[in-house]
Design a protein around this motif. Structure first.
Motif, mmCIF file in Angstrom:
data_model
loop_
_atom_site.group_PDB
_atom_site.id
_atom_site.type_symbol
_atom_site.label_atom_id
_atom_site.label_comp_id
_atom_site.label_asym_id
_atom_site.label_seq_id
_atom_site.Cartn_x
_atom_site.Cartn_y
_atom_site.Cartn_z
ATOM 1 N N ARG A 58 0.815 -1.220 0.000
ATOM 2 C CA ARG A 58 0.000 0.000 0.000
ATOM 3 C C ARG A 58 0.849 1.271 0.000
ATOM 4 O O ARG A 58 0.421 2.318 0.481
ATOM 5 C CB ARG A 58 -0.980 0.030 1.175
ATOM 6 C CG ARG A 58 -2.260 0.801 0.830
ATOM 7 C CD ARG A 58 -3.208 0.930 1.983
ATOM 8 N NE ARG A 58 -2.770 1.895 2.989
ATOM 9 C CZ ARG A 58 -3.553 2.352 3.972
ATOM 10 N NH1 ARG A 58 -4.800 1.946 4.077
ATOM 11 N NH2 ARG A 58 -3.099 3.199 4.840
ATOM 12 N N ILE A 74 -6.975 -3.429 0.419
ATOM 13 C CA ILE A 74 -5.988 -2.901 1.358
ATOM 14 C C ILE A 74 -6.182 -1.401 1.577
ATOM 15 O O ILE A 74 -5.845 -0.867 2.639
ATOM 16 C CB ILE A 74 -4.552 -3.208 0.852
ATOM 17 C CG1 ILE A 74 -3.552 -3.089 1.992
ATOM 18 C CG2 ILE A 74 -4.186 -2.347 -0.341
ATOM 19 C CD1 ILE A 74 -2.163 -3.593 1.645
ATOM 20 N N SER A 76 -8.825 0.006 2.226
ATOM 21 C CA SER A 76 -9.882 0.237 3.206
ATOM 22 C C SER A 76 -9.369 0.223 4.645
ATOM 23 O O SER A 76 -10.099 0.598 5.570
ATOM 24 C CB SER A 76 -10.981 -0.816 3.054
ATOM 25 O OG SER A 76 -10.516 -2.105 3.428
ATOM 26 N N TYR A 77 -8.126 -0.208 4.831
ATOM 27 C CA TYR A 77 -7.577 -0.277 6.181
ATOM 28 C C TYR A 77 -6.937 1.052 6.585
ATOM 29 O O TYR A 77 -6.428 1.800 5.741
ATOM 30 C CB TYR A 77 -6.492 -1.362 6.268
ATOM 31 C CG TYR A 77 -6.992 -2.778 6.155
ATOM 32 C CD1 TYR A 77 -7.469 -3.458 7.270
ATOM 33 C CD2 TYR A 77 -6.963 -3.447 4.931
ATOM 34 C CE1 TYR A 77 -7.913 -4.776 7.172
ATOM 35 C CE2 TYR A 77 -7.402 -4.756 4.823
ATOM 36 C CZ TYR A 77 -7.876 -5.416 5.948
ATOM 37 O OH TYR A 77 -8.313 -6.707 5.828
ATOM 38 N N ARG A 78 -6.900 1.310 7.879
ATOM 39 C CA ARG A 78 -6.132 2.425 8.394
ATOM 40 C C ARG A 78 -4.647 2.059 8.333
ATOM 41 O O ARG A 78 -4.273 0.881 8.400
ATOM 42 C CB ARG A 78 -6.549 2.739 9.830
ATOM 43 C CG ARG A 78 -8.018 3.107 9.950
ATOM 44 C CD ARG A 78 -8.435 3.333 11.378
ATOM 45 N NE ARG A 78 -7.802 4.527 11.941
ATOM 46 C CZ ARG A 78 -8.063 4.983 13.162
ATOM 47 N NH1 ARG A 78 -8.928 4.339 13.945
ATOM 48 N NH2 ARG A 78 -7.472 6.068 13.603
ATOM 49 N N GLU A 81 -3.227 -0.204 11.002
ATOM 50 C CA GLU A 81 -3.662 -1.593 10.901
ATOM 51 C C GLU A 81 -2.863 -2.339 9.835
ATOM 52 O O GLU A 81 -2.491 -3.512 10.029
ATOM 53 C CB GLU A 81 -5.153 -1.660 10.591
ATOM 54 C CG GLU A 81 -5.712 -3.071 10.544
ATOM 55 C CD GLU A 81 -5.519 -3.829 11.842
ATOM 56 O OE1 GLU A 81 -5.325 -5.066 11.766
ATOM 57 O OE2 GLU A 81 -5.553 -3.212 12.933
ATOM 58 N N VAL A 82 -2.588 -1.682 8.711
ATOM 59 C CA VAL A 82 -1.742 -2.308 7.685
ATOM 60 C C VAL A 82 -0.369 -2.596 8.258
ATOM 61 O O VAL A 82 0.215 -3.671 8.031
ATOM 62 C CB VAL A 82 -1.640 -1.408 6.435
ATOM 63 C CG1 VAL A 82 -0.621 -1.981 5.444
ATOM 64 C CG2 VAL A 82 -2.990 -1.263 5.763
ATOM 65 N N ARG A 85 0.086 -5.729 10.142
ATOM 66 C CA ARG A 85 0.003 -6.977 9.386
ATOM 67 C C ARG A 85 1.132 -7.132 8.371
ATOM 68 O O ARG A 85 1.505 -8.261 8.028
ATOM 69 C CB ARG A 85 -1.344 -7.046 8.648
ATOM 70 C CG ARG A 85 -2.545 -6.888 9.568
ATOM 71 C CD ARG A 85 -3.841 -7.136 8.827
ATOM 72 N NE ARG A 85 -5.002 -6.678 9.595
ATOM 73 C CZ ARG A 85 -6.235 -7.074 9.395
ATOM 74 N NH1 ARG A 85 -6.503 -7.942 8.431
ATOM 75 N NH2 ARG A 85 -7.230 -6.601 10.126
#
Length: 307
Positions: A58, A74, A76-78, A81-82, A85
């Motif tokens: 991202r 991807i 859509s995530y903050r 949070e990325v 992971r």
């Protein structure tokens, strides 16, 4: 589902087109990163390997298509949070002036911090373990500016490991390292994959290192398309190497690991002589029998010798 009995991988890309400004770097990329694999992306210079890795992390928004992380886009995530992971080691990184090794590695714990969670013993242990794994623990109090290029690369890798993410994306992790440290870093990546269950995705230039360490290869063509994906033993052929890299070669078994080993074809001047080849016509002409048992070249030499 990507196969009859295979679950959808945590990280995948669908029909990606990637661009910088108006210049398209790669088009129509469909990529599945098998869970718990050591995936290596290879291809010629400027084919889009690092660009694909940035999109998977991202760091680059696709012009078309999407990257999926755990079943959701991807995008859509903050960001935090990325970062919990996916850990990313970029090709080049710049450390703040004067920062020590320990403080830089500690920044890998940023995604785990928050208003209700400050620095803890767990964070400290993660930082120490990351530095131990990469062999830089004894450098913890040294300024990063004082380190060699190879040492800095190991420190940056430590910071990524300190994030403790299940997915590790490494863009040319052996940059600046001599051959012994290249093997050390790739051995470490293989251990993280095999023993700790990490999914590792790395961009590498060395085809033989890629085949030795990867469980899954993604081969990119010039122009940013996918030439092949799969296990090295299934993918790496002499025809593929010549088609993608323009390099004639032989593929043999690595005597240490049994994995594919690419041996570039030797220039003709280095090729071993074939004893079954017919003699050069010119050589035959030079040694033509004169009828008296002496080769013509020898007879001419005797006649030319002064008496």
């Amino acid at each position: 589902m990507t196969g009859t009995n295979l679950p959808t991988p945590r990280l995948r890309a669908e029909d990606l087109t990637l661009s910088y400004d108006q210049r398209t770097v790669a088009a129509h990329l469909g990529v599945d990163i098998p869970d718990h694999s050591f995936t290596v992306i290879i291809g010629p210079n400027a084919c889009g390997k690092s660009t694909l890795l940035k999109a998977l992390a991202r760091m680059l928004r696709p012009r078309h298509g999407r990257v999926l992380l755990d079943g959701a886009a991807i995008s859509s995530y903050r960001s935090r949070e990325v970062a919990r992971r996916i850990g990313l080691l970029p090709q080049t990184s710049t450390a703040p002036g004067g920062i020590t090794v320990g403080d830089l590695v500690a920044r890998g714990r940023y995604p785990h911090q928050g208003m209700l969670r400050q620095w803890s013993a767990e964070d400290e242990a993660a930082v120490v373990e990351a530095m131990r794994q990469t062999g830089v623990l004894e450098l913890a109090d040294r300024p990063v500016d004082d380190l060699s290029g190879g040492q800095r690369q190991r420190v940056w890798l430590s910071m990524v490991l300190a994030q403790q993410t299940p997915l590790l994306l490494l863009d040319e992790p052996t940059t600046f390292l001599d051959i012994a440290h290249q093997v050390d870093v790739l051995d470490l990546c293989a251990e993280l994959h095999a023993r700790k269950g990490h999914t590792v995705v790395a961009v590498l230039h060395d085809l033989n290192q890629a085949c030795r360490y990867a469980t899954h290869l993604i081969v990119m063509r010039p122009g940013g398309t996918i030439a092949a994906q799969g296990a090295p033993a299934d993918v790496m052929t002499a025809e593929l190497v010549e088609d993608v890299f323009g390099l004639p070669c032989r593929i043999i078994d690595d005597p240490e690991t049994g994995t594919p080993l690419m041996v570039p074809a030797a220039p003709r001047r280095f090729a071993p002589e074939d004893p079954e080849d017919p003699e050069d016509p010119e050589d035959t002409e030079d040694t033509e029998d004169t009828g008296d048992g002496a080769p013509a070249a020898a007879t001419d030499a005797v006649m030319a010798e002064p008496r």
